[in-house]
Design a protein around this motif. Structure first.
Motif, mmCIF file in Angstrom:
data_model
loop_
_atom_site.group_PDB
_atom_site.id
_atom_site.type_symbol
_atom_site.label_atom_id
_atom_site.label_comp_id
_atom_site.label_asym_id
_atom_site.label_seq_id
_atom_site.Cartn_x
_atom_site.Cartn_y
_atom_site.Cartn_z
ATOM 1 N N ILE A 9 -1.830 1.961 -6.764
ATOM 2 C CA ILE A 9 -1.203 1.952 -5.442
ATOM 3 C C ILE A 9 0.024 2.846 -5.528
ATOM 4 C CG2 ILE A 9 -0.079 0.537 -3.690
ATOM 5 C CD1 ILE A 9 -1.825 -1.813 -4.696
ATOM 6 N N GLY A 16 -0.473 4.728 0.492
ATOM 7 C CA GLY A 16 -0.232 3.529 -0.308
ATOM 8 C C GLY A 16 -1.386 2.560 -0.378
ATOM 9 N N LYS A 17 -2.561 2.970 0.108
ATOM 10 C CA LYS A 17 -3.731 2.093 0.005
ATOM 11 C C LYS A 17 -4.183 2.036 -1.453
ATOM 12 C CE LYS A 17 -5.574 2.912 4.598
ATOM 13 N NZ LYS A 17 -6.763 3.281 5.376
ATOM 14 N N PRO A 18 -4.767 0.917 -1.862
ATOM 15 C CA PRO A 18 -5.294 0.826 -3.224
ATOM 16 C C PRO A 18 -6.381 1.882 -3.425
ATOM 17 C CG PRO A 18 -5.245 -1.328 -2.172
ATOM 18 C CD PRO A 18 -4.938 -0.326 -1.116
#
Length: 75
Positions: A9, A16-18
């Motif tokens: 992340i 910022g998405k996994p």
């Protein structure tokens, strides 16, 4: 193997998405491909930059979220 080590992340990657290993492959896209009926082998054939463990990590990450756990609790 700790599959969650493959999930990163970073606010500078995909908002910022996994993602998978710092690449621009959000976990949600992997899950979406599986949900659409693609097999692991089909995904790997279409996207050779991915590895089988990346897909398994995505599934494990999704399982963790559905269970209500966080990454800190999984560590």
């Amino acid at each position: 193997m700790d599959f969650l080590e493959r999930i990163t992340i970073d606010p500078g990657i995909c908002h910022g998405k996994p993602c998978i290993r710092g690449m621009r492959w959000p976990v949600e896209v992997i899950i979406d491909m599986l949900g659409s009926g693609m097999s692991i082998n089909e995904i790997l054939e279409d996207h050779p930059e991915l590895e089988r463990d990346d897909i398994l990590a995505s599934l494990n990450y999704a399982k963790m979220l559905v269970s209500g756990r966080t990454i800190n609790e999984a560590a």
